[in-house]
Design a protein around this motif. Structure first.
Motif, PDB file in Angstrom:
ATOM      1  N   THR A 134     -15.462  35.647  -0.222  1.00 37.10           N
ATOM      2  CA  THR A 134     -14.392  36.303  -0.978  1.00 37.10           C
ATOM      3  C   THR A 134     -13.795  37.474  -0.200  1.00 37.10           C
ATOM      4  O   THR A 134     -12.597  37.725  -0.299  1.00 37.10           O
ATOM      5  CB  THR A 134     -14.893  36.778  -2.351  1.00 37.10           C
ATOM      6  OG1 THR A 134     -16.063  37.585  -2.188  1.00 37.10           O
ATOM      7  CG2 THR A 134     -15.194  35.606  -3.263  1.00 37.10           C
ATOM      8  N   SER A 194      -9.920  37.591   0.858  1.00 38.03           N
ATOM      9  CA  SER A 194      -9.022  38.694   0.498  1.00 38.03           C
ATOM     10  C   SER A 194      -8.254  39.194   1.717  1.00 38.03           C
ATOM     11  O   SER A 194      -7.071  39.538   1.622  1.00 38.03           O
ATOM     12  CB  SER A 194      -9.813  39.836  -0.143  1.00 38.03           C
ATOM     13  OG  SER A 194     -10.662  40.464   0.798  1.00 38.03           O
ATOM     14  N   GLY A 229     -16.659  41.843  -2.834  1.00 40.85           N
ATOM     15  CA  GLY A 229     -15.791  40.760  -2.372  1.00 40.85           C
ATOM     16  C   GLY A 229     -14.854  40.271  -3.463  1.00 40.85           C
ATOM     17  O   GLY A 229     -13.671  40.019  -3.219  1.00 40.85           O
ATOM     18  N   ILE A 230     -15.367  40.156  -4.677  1.00 46.31           N
ATOM     19  CA  ILE A 230     -14.526  39.725  -5.798  1.00 46.31           C
ATOM     20  C   ILE A 230     -13.467  40.776  -6.091  1.00 46.31           C
ATOM     21  O   ILE A 230     -12.297  40.452  -6.318  1.00 46.31           O
ATOM     22  CB  ILE A 230     -15.397  39.428  -7.036  1.00 46.31           C
ATOM     23  CG1 ILE A 230     -16.227  38.162  -6.801  1.00 46.31           C
ATOM     24  CG2 ILE A 230     -14.534  39.271  -8.281  1.00 46.31           C
ATOM     25  CD1 ILE A 230     -17.284  37.910  -7.847  1.00 46.31           C
ATOM     26  N   LEU A 263     -10.821  40.603  -3.461  1.00 48.41           N
ATOM     27  CA  LEU A 263      -9.966  39.433  -3.636  1.00 48.41           C
ATOM     28  C   LEU A 263      -8.970  39.654  -4.762  1.00 48.41           C
ATOM     29  O   LEU A 263      -7.794  39.305  -4.647  1.00 48.41           O
ATOM     30  CB  LEU A 263     -10.814  38.187  -3.899  1.00 48.41           C
ATOM     31  CG  LEU A 263     -10.059  36.862  -3.977  1.00 48.41           C
ATOM     32  CD1 LEU A 263      -9.358  36.575  -2.664  1.00 48.41           C
ATOM     33  CD2 LEU A 263     -10.999  35.737  -4.335  1.00 48.41           C
ATOM     34  N   SER A 290     -21.207  34.148  -1.004  1.00 48.72           N
ATOM     35  CA  SER A 290     -19.991  34.252  -1.817  1.00 48.72           C
ATOM     36  C   SER A 290     -19.294  35.595  -1.593  1.00 48.72           C
ATOM     37  O   SER A 290     -18.065  35.670  -1.613  1.00 48.72           O
ATOM     38  CB  SER A 290     -20.309  34.052  -3.300  1.00 48.72           C
ATOM     39  OG  SER A 290     -21.065  35.133  -3.798  1.00 48.72           O
TER      40      SER A 290
END
Length: 87
Positions: free
Chosen positions: A66, A70, A19-20, A23, A62
């Protein structure tokens, strides 16, 4: 003192990392096309992690947030580009 390892957080950690990454990729104009597999996998792994009874629900949430962020950024960037080109 024995240290007991935390089992079952692999899906949550994977969801958060993907997810990070999705993003971060969503802000790069040409590379943001590659966010789709990362965001979809983050959503799937986050859903699996939330369904399990192990620790790591915060990381799974989280990852889901994220990944969704995104996708929203992707559509806002391309939606804004379409609106600007129509002028």
């Amino acid at each position: 003192m024995t240290v007991t390892p935390i089992h079952g957080t692999g899906f949550a950690v994977t969801s958060m990392i993907l997810g990070i990454l999705a993003l971060l990729l969503s802000f790069v104009p040409i590379l943001n096309v590659g966010l789709w597999p990362l965001a979809i996998l983050a959503l799937v792994f986050g859903g699996i992690a939330l369904g399990k009874k192990y620790a790591g629900h915060g990381m799974a949430i989280s990852g889901l947030v994220t990944a969704l962020a995104s996708i929203v950024v992707f559509f806002l960037m391309y939606g804004g580009a379409d609106a600007a080109s129509a002028l």
